[in-house]
Design a protein around this motif. Structure first.
Motif, PDB file in Angstrom:
ATOM      1  N   ALA A 319     -37.200  42.921  14.040  1.00  0.00           N
ATOM      2  CA  ALA A 319     -38.260  41.691  13.560  1.00  0.00           C
ATOM      3  C   ALA A 319     -37.873  42.194  11.847  1.00  0.00           C
ATOM      4  N   GLY A 322     -34.364  42.038  10.174  1.00  0.00           N
ATOM      5  CA  GLY A 322     -33.413  41.114  10.741  1.00  0.00           C
ATOM      6  C   GLY A 322     -33.597  39.947  10.426  1.00  0.00           C
ATOM      7  N   GLY A 323     -32.521  38.899  10.644  1.00  0.00           N
ATOM      8  CA  GLY A 323     -32.921  37.367  10.335  1.00  0.00           C
ATOM      9  C   GLY A 323     -32.986  36.736  11.846  1.00  0.00           C
ATOM     10  N   THR A 324     -32.598  35.056  11.436  1.00  0.00           N
ATOM     11  CA  THR A 324     -33.351  34.314  12.650  1.00  0.00           C
ATOM     12  C   THR A 324     -32.959  34.859  13.853  1.00  0.00           C
ATOM     13  N   PHE A 325     -32.649  35.402  14.409  1.00  0.00           N
ATOM     14  CA  PHE A 325     -31.971  36.076  15.574  1.00  0.00           C
ATOM     15  C   PHE A 325     -33.341  37.541  16.325  1.00  0.00           C
ATOM     16  N   PHE A 326     -33.992  37.635  14.854  1.00  0.00           N
ATOM     17  CA  PHE A 326     -34.755  38.782  15.769  1.00  0.00           C
ATOM     18  C   PHE A 326     -35.695  37.807  15.421  1.00  0.00           C
ATOM     19  N   ARG A 483     -37.863  26.069  20.036  1.00  0.00           N
ATOM     20  CA  ARG A 483     -37.085  25.609  18.565  1.00  0.00           C
ATOM     21  C   ARG A 483     -36.917  27.285  18.568  1.00  0.00           C
ATOM     22  N   PRO A 484     -35.959  28.235  18.241  1.00  0.00           N
ATOM     23  CA  PRO A 484     -35.317  29.461  17.918  1.00  0.00           C
ATOM     24  C   PRO A 484     -36.514  29.252  17.202  1.00  0.00           C
ATOM     25  N   ALA A 494     -33.068  36.971  26.590  1.00  0.00           N
ATOM     26  CA  ALA A 494     -31.721  35.928  26.450  1.00  0.00           C
ATOM     27  C   ALA A 494     -30.977  36.733  25.207  1.00  0.00           C
ATOM     28  N   PHE A 496     -31.142  38.404  23.206  1.00  0.00           N
ATOM     29  CA  PHE A 496     -30.464  39.992  23.358  1.00  0.00           C
ATOM     30  C   PHE A 496     -29.553  40.256  24.108  1.00  0.00           C
ATOM     31  N   LEU A 497     -29.717  39.960  25.348  1.00  0.00           N
ATOM     32  CA  LEU A 497     -28.378  39.693  26.261  1.00  0.00           C
ATOM     33  C   LEU A 497     -26.756  39.187  25.942  1.00  0.00           C
ATOM     34  N   GLY A 498     -27.529  38.391  25.162  1.00  0.00           N
ATOM     35  CA  GLY A 498     -26.218  38.219  24.621  1.00  0.00           C
ATOM     36  C   GLY A 498     -24.933  38.655  23.828  1.00  0.00           C
ATOM     37  N   ARG A 499     -26.023  40.030  23.393  1.00  0.00           N
ATOM     38  CA  ARG A 499     -24.904  40.370  22.217  1.00  0.00           C
ATOM     39  C   ARG A 499     -24.511  42.014  23.154  1.00  0.00           C
ATOM     40  N   LEU A 503     -28.332  49.457  21.719  1.00  0.00           N
ATOM     41  CA  LEU A 503     -29.155  49.015  21.166  1.00  0.00           C
ATOM     42  C   LEU A 503     -29.809  47.644  22.130  1.00  0.00           C
ATOM     43  N   THR A 504     -29.451  46.592  21.937  1.00  0.00           N
ATOM     44  CA  THR A 504     -29.710  44.950  22.580  1.00  0.00           C
ATOM     45  C   THR A 504     -30.105  44.949  24.018  1.00  0.00           C
TER      46      THR A 504
END
Lengths: 537, 357
Positions: A319, A322-326, A483-484, A494, A496-499, A503-504
Motif C-alpha cells: 500500500a 503501490g499505485g491506485t490498485f493498492f 469509488r476506486p 476482489a 487482489f483475487l483478480g490477479r 502474494l496477491t
C-alpha cells in the motif's frame, strides 16, 4: 410511514422501474410481446424451476439445521456464547468467492473430507445447499433466537403443571408463539437463496443458473435489457407470490405474548438430553461454519516461508509503494466501517419507522406496503445498480458520483432485516399495555417509547447487527458504485483475487481474515452496547 | 398531540436532506462544473501508480478522478446506458471483444491522441475514425504447471490441436465463455483458428478429452489449477489464463527463480486489446484530450505492465525486467475483427454452452 415510503419510492421503485422500462420500451413503444417470448422459452422455465426448488430445499435444510441452534443460543448459557453468536454471522459478510473457496477446500475435490472419507461435494447440488446453510444459519439463529430468548418459560411450565406433557406443552405454548419468527426467518432464507448468485456460480459450476444469475448475464454481460427486464419481472412475480403466501399464513397466528428480559431465560443446561443438544449444536457449528472460516485464517498465515504474518505485512508495504490498485488495509477497514455504519443508521430509521407503522395499522394497503419492503431482497443487485445509474443521474438527484449511493444501496438490503426482526417482537407486545398507557394519558410517541421500545430493544440490536453485517459484506451493488480510491474490504479483496501470484492471493486471504475479525468484533460491540443499555429498562 | 413523532420524522428527513446536500458538495469536484478535474470512467481492475497520475497533474494542471464500475463488460454496458450524459470524460477499458458494441452505440467522439504513430497498426482497430485509442494489449493463453509436466516427463502442449491429444486428457480447466472474459477469449481463439463451423467440432473433441469448465478465472486459477503458488491445490495442470500470469507468479517472490513456475502454451493465444476514448457529451473535453495523450505517453505506457499486467500499446515503451525475463512475447496470437465478434458473439456463446456445459 411517509419516510420509508419516500425512501423506497426514490431509491428502489424509481430506479428499478426506470431500468425495466428501458428494457421494455423501444423507440417510445411498449414491447410486451417480449414478455411472452421470454417466459415461454424452455430455458427460462428450466432456470425458474431450478431457482425454486433449490431455494425450497435450502430453506428447509437451513431451518432443520439451525432451529436447534436457535434454541440453544436462546435458552442455554455457556461460556463464549456471545462470541460464537458473532462468529456464525461472519459468513454473511464474506465475499462469496472467498467463502466458496474455503468451502471447497473442505468439501471439494482433494478437500479435507475427501482425504479422510472420500466425500466430495463440488459441482453437486449438495455443495450449493450446504453453502446456503453456511451463509444463512445466522438468519435463523438471530431472528428466531431473538424472540425465543424473550419468551417467558414460565408459560410453558404452567402448561406442564396443568398436566400437559413436555411435547404438547411445547407444541401448544411455545410453537405458536415462535411461529411468526420462524416464518420470518424462513422467508428471508428463502428470498436469499432464491436470489442466490455467487454460491451458485462458484459451487454449482456453470451448469446451474438461478434467475439472479440469468439477470446478471443478460444485463452486465450481454446488455440484453429486454430479456433482463422480463426476467426481473418474473423474479418479482415469484417473490410477490411468496410474500403473499407468507402474509396469508402468518397473519392469523400472531398473538400478544409475555416478553421478558432474555438475560433471565437462559440457564446452564441440565440433564444429559440438554447437554447432548448443546454439544450437537456446537459440533454442527464447528463443522459447518467454524472450520471453513478457520481454513481461510490458516491460508492467510501459511506464507511462502511457513507460517507467519508475511501476507499481512505485504498488505502494508504494497500500500505504501503501490499505485491506485493498492489500498492500505486500515483504510479499507475504515471505509467499510463508515459505509456500514451510515447504512445501518439509514436501515434502522427507515425499517424502524416502517415496522412501527406496520404494527399500528392494519388493512390491505399496509400489507401491500409490508411486501414492498421485502422486495429489495428479491431484486438483483445489478438491476438496482444499473437502475441507480440511469435514474439518479439528474439534479436534484444526481448521485451517481456520490459516496452516499453506497450506504443507500446497502441500506436497501438492510431494511428488510430490520423490519422482519422487529415486526414479530413488536406484534407480540401485548396491546393492552399500550392501551393502559394511553388511558393513563400518554401520547402515542410516549407509549412507543415507554412500552414498545424497552421490549424491542433487543430486536433493535439484532436488527442493527444484521443491517451492519449485510452492509459490511455487500459486494454486488457496491462494486458498481464505490469509488476506486475508497474501496470497501470486499471490493479490495476482489481486486487482489483478480490477479495471479502467491502474494496477491495471500493478501486476499489476509484481508478476508481481517474482514472476519472486523465483523465479529463489531457484532460483539453491538451486543455489548445493548447489554449495557438493558440495565436502564 | 404527537408532535414528538412528527419532530422525529422531520429530523430524519432533514438528516437525509443534509446527506444529499453533502453528496452535492462532493459533486462539485466532478467533471463539467470544475474544469480542473478530468474524470476517467473505467472497470475495477484499472490501476496506475499514484506518482504517474501526479505527474499528469503537474504537467497539465488537471487532477484525475477515477470512477470504476464492475468488470470490463459491466463497465462498458454502464457507459452505454448513460451515453449522452456520461459519468465522466474519458472511458478506458473497452476491449476488442466489446468494441463494436461501444462504437455502434456512438459512445465516443473522435480524437487522434499524440503518440498514436508509435502504436503498431495491428492494434489500431478504429484507424479510419480514431474514436478509440489503443492503450494496452494482452494475450489469453493456456498456462501450464511446469512441475507437473517435468515430474511426468511429458512435453507441455503448445497448440490448440495438442490439447485434444490423449496425452493431455482431463488436464485442462477453462472458464465459462458466457460469464468470463478469458473464457470468451479462449472460445474466440478457437473460432479464429478453426473457422465459423470448425470450432464446434474442436470443442466436441475437447469435451471428449475431458475439459472442465468453471465459472470464473479465480476458481479456475486458484481452485482447479495445480500450478498457482497462491491456491495451487487443484489437480489440473492446464488452465486458460494470460500470457502475463507467469511474470505475475514471480512478481512478489523474494528470491527470483530462474524460471516462473508456470509456462505459456504459445499456440493457444487470443489477443485482447484495450482502448480508451473521449466520451460523447463529456463535460471537460479539453482535459479529456489531455488525458488521452497522457495514456499514450511513454511515462504512462511504461507504468502499465506492473500495474495491470498487460503490455503497453506503444512499440517504444520499455518493458520491465519482470516481463522480459519471465514473460513470453506471443508472435502469432489469434485475432478476430470486432464487427465479426459483435455479430456472432451471442450465438457462438449459446452454441458453446449447449456443446460443452
Amino acid at each position: 410511514m411517509a419516510v420509508p415510503l419516500a425512501f423506497f419510492a426514490v431509491f428502489f421503485a424509481y430506479p428499478v422501474a426506470a431500468i425495466v422500462t428501458r428494457g421494455l420500451r423501444v423507440d417510445g413503444r411498449w414491447r410486451f410481446g417480449r414478455i411472452s417470448e421470454v417466459v415461454s422459452d424452455p430455458a427460462t422455465l428450466d432456470v425458474l424451476w431450478f431457482t425454486c426448488w433449490q431455494a425450497v430445499a435450502s430453506t428447509a435444510l437451513t431451518l432443520a439445521v439451525a432451529l436447534p441452534g436457535a434454541y440453544v443460543f436462546a435458552r442455554f448459557d455457556f461460556p463464549g456464547k456471545g462470541l460464537l453468536r458473532a462468529v456464525v454471522t461472519v459468513p454473511f459478510v464474506l465475499p462469496t468467492v472467498v467463502a466458496g473457496s474455503a468451502f471447497l477446500a473442505l468439501l471439494g475435490r482433494g478437500g479435507l473430507l475427501d482425504e479422510l472419507w472420500g466425500v466430495r461435494l463440488d459441482t453437486s447440488v449438495w455443495a450449493i445447499l450446504l453453502a446456503h446453510v453456511f451463509f444463512n444459519y445466522a438468519v435463523v439463529v438471530r431472528t428466531v433466537g431473538g424472540l425465543w430468548a424473550q419468551l417467558d418459560p414460565r408459560q410453558e411450565e404452567a402448561a406442564r403443571v396443568l398436566g400437559a406433557s413436555r411435547l404438547s406443552a411445547w407444541r401448544r405454548v411455545t410453537l405458536p408463539a415462535l411461529a411468526p419468527a420462524v416464518a420470518a426467518a424462513a422467508l428471508m432464507v428463502f428470498l436469499f437463496t432464491f436470489t442466490s448468485f455467487g454460491v451458485i456460480q462458484i459451487l454449482g459450476g456453470p451448469r446451474y443458473a438461478t434467475l439472479e444469475v440469468a439477470i446478471y448475464r443478460e444485463t452486465a454481460q450481454l446488455l440484453d435489457l429486454p430479456t433482463a427486464a422480463v426476467l426481473t419481472l418474473v423474479q418479482f412475480a415469484a417473490v410477490a407470490a411468496v410474500l403473499a403466501l407468507h402474509a396469508w399464513t402468518v397473519r392469523r397466528r400472531e398473538s400478544a405474548l409475555r416478553l421478558v428480559d432474555p438475560g433471565r431465560t437462559a440457564r446452564r443446561p441440565t440433564g444429559p438430553a440438554q447437554w447432548a443438544l448443546l454439544w450437537g449444536v456446537l459440533a454442527v457449528v464447528a463443522l459447518l461454519i467454524v472450520t471453513p472460516l478457520a481454513v481461510l485464517a490458516e491460508r492467510s498465515l501459511n506464507g511462502p516461508d511457513g507460517y507467519g504474518f508475511t501476507y499481512y505485512e505485504a498488505l502494508r508495504s504494497s500500500a505504501d509503494s503501490g499505485g491506485t490498485f493498492f489500498v492500505a488495509p486500515m483504510e479499507a477497514v475504515g471505509n467499510s466501517l463508515w459505509y456500514a455504519a451510515v447504512a445501518t443508521v439509514f436501515a434502522l430509521v427507515v425499517g424502524g419507522l416502517a415496522a412501527a407503522a406496520l404494527t399500528r395499522k392494519a388493512g390491505r394497503l399496509v400489507r401491500g406496503f409490508d411486501a414492498l419492503l421485502m422486495l429489495p431482497l428479491g431484486t438483483s443487485a445489478v438491476t438496482v445498480g444499473f437502475g441507480f445509474l440511469i435514474a439518479l443521474d439528474e439534479p436534484p438527484l444526481d448521485l451517481r458520483a456520490s459516496w452516499v449511493l453506497v450506504p443507500l444501496a446497502q441500506a436497501l438490503v438492510g431494511v428488510p432485516f430490520v423490519v422482519r426482526t422487529m415486526l414479530p417482537v413488536l406484534r407480540a407486545v401485548d396491546h393492552r399495555l399500550r392501551e393502559a398507557a394511553a388511558v393513563l394519558g400518554a401520547s402515542p410517541w410516549k407509549v412507543w417509547r415507554e412500552v414498545d421500545l424497552p421490549l424491542v430493544g433487543r430486536a433493535v440490536a439484532v436488527a442493527a447487527g444484521f443491517a451492519f453485517a449485510v452492509s459490511l459484506g455487500e459486494f454486488g451493488a457496491t462494486v458498481f458504485i464505490a469509488r476506486p480510491d475508497h474501496p470497501t474490504l470486499p471490493v479490495a479483496i476482489a481486486r487482489f483475487l483478480g490477479r495471479a501470484g502467491q502474494l496477491t492471493y495471500g493478501q486476499a486471504m489476509a484481508l478476508s481474515t481481517i474482514l472476519m475479525l472486523v465483523c465479529a468484533g463489531s457484532l460483539l460491540a453491538l451486543e455489548r452496547i445493548r447489554t449495557d443499555r438493558s440495565g436502564e429498562f | 398531540m404527537n408532535s414528538q413523532l412528527r419532530r422525529a420524522i422531520s429530523a430524519a428527513l432533514l438528516g437525509s436532506l443534509a446527506l444529499s446536500a453533502l453528496a452535492g458538495c462532493g459533486e462539485d469536484t466532478k467533471s463539467g462544473s470544475d474544469s480542473k478535474t478530468v474524470t476517467l470512467v473505467t472497470h475495477d481492475s484499472f490501476a496506475a501508480s499514484k506518482a504517474v497520475l501526479k505527474e499528469f497533474t503537474k504537467e497539465t494542471g488537471y487532477k484525475v478522478r477515477v470512477q470504476a464500475g464492475g468488470d470490463a463488460g459491466a463497465a462498458v454496458n454502464q457507459a452505454i446506458l448513460s451515453k449522452g450524459h456520461p459519468q465522466g470524460d474519458v472511458f478506458f477499458g473497452v476491449d476488442n471483444t466489446l468494441l463494436s458494441r461501444a462504437l455502434d452505440n456512438d459512445l465516443f467522439a473522435p480524437y487522434t491522441a499524440k503518440g498514436l504513430d508509435k502504436v503498431p497498426a495491428a492494434l489500431r482497430l478504429d484507424r479510419a475514425e480514431h474514436r478509440v485509442t489503443p492503450v494496452d494489449f494482452g494475450d489469453i493463453c493456456v498456462n501450464y504447471d511446469r512441475k507437473y509436466f517435468a515430474d511426468k516427463k511429458l512435453t507441455p502442449p503448445r497448440t490448440l490441436d495438442d490439447l485434444t491429444r490423449p496425452a493431455y486428457k482431463n488436464l485442462l480447466v477453462t472458464e465459462n465463455a458466457a460469464t468470463s472474459s478469458p473464457g470468451l477469449g479462449f472460445l474466440l481463439a478457437t473460432a479464429a483458428k478453426y473457422g465459423d463451423d470448425g470450432w464446434k467440432g474442436y470443442w466436441k473433441k475437447l469435451r471428449t478429452n475431458g475439459v472442465e469448465v468453471v465459472d470464473g478465472w479465480e476458481q479456475a486459477y486458484y481452485d482447479r489449477f495445480s500450478g498457482s503458488a497462491g491456491g495451487g491445490k487443484g489437480d489440473r495442470p492446464l488452465v486458460v489464463s494470460y500470457a502475463s500470469s507467469p511474470p505475475a507468479e514471480v512478481a512478489d517472490a523474494k528470491s527470483k527463480p530462474a524460471k516462473a513456475p508456470t509456462g505459456v502454451a504459445t499456440g493457444t493465444c487470443f489477443r485482447q486489446v484495450e482502448f480508451a476514448g473521449l466520451l460523447n457529451g463529456a463535460g471537460n473535453t479539453k482535459g479529456g484530450k489531455a488525458l488521452l495523450d497522457f495514456l499514450l505517453s511513454k511515462r504512462f505506457q511504461e507504468d502499465v505492465p506492473l500495474n495491470m499486467y498487460v503490455n503497453p500499446a506503444r512499440e517504444d515503451a520499455e518493458l520491465p525486467e519482470l516481463f522480459t525475463r519471465y514473460g513470453v512475447r506471443i508472435a502469432d496470437s489469434a485475432t478476430l475483427a470486432p464487427q465479426k465478434i459483435a455479430k456472432n458473439r451471442e450465438s457462438w456463446v449459446k452454441t458453446w454452452s449447449s456443446l460443452v456445459l
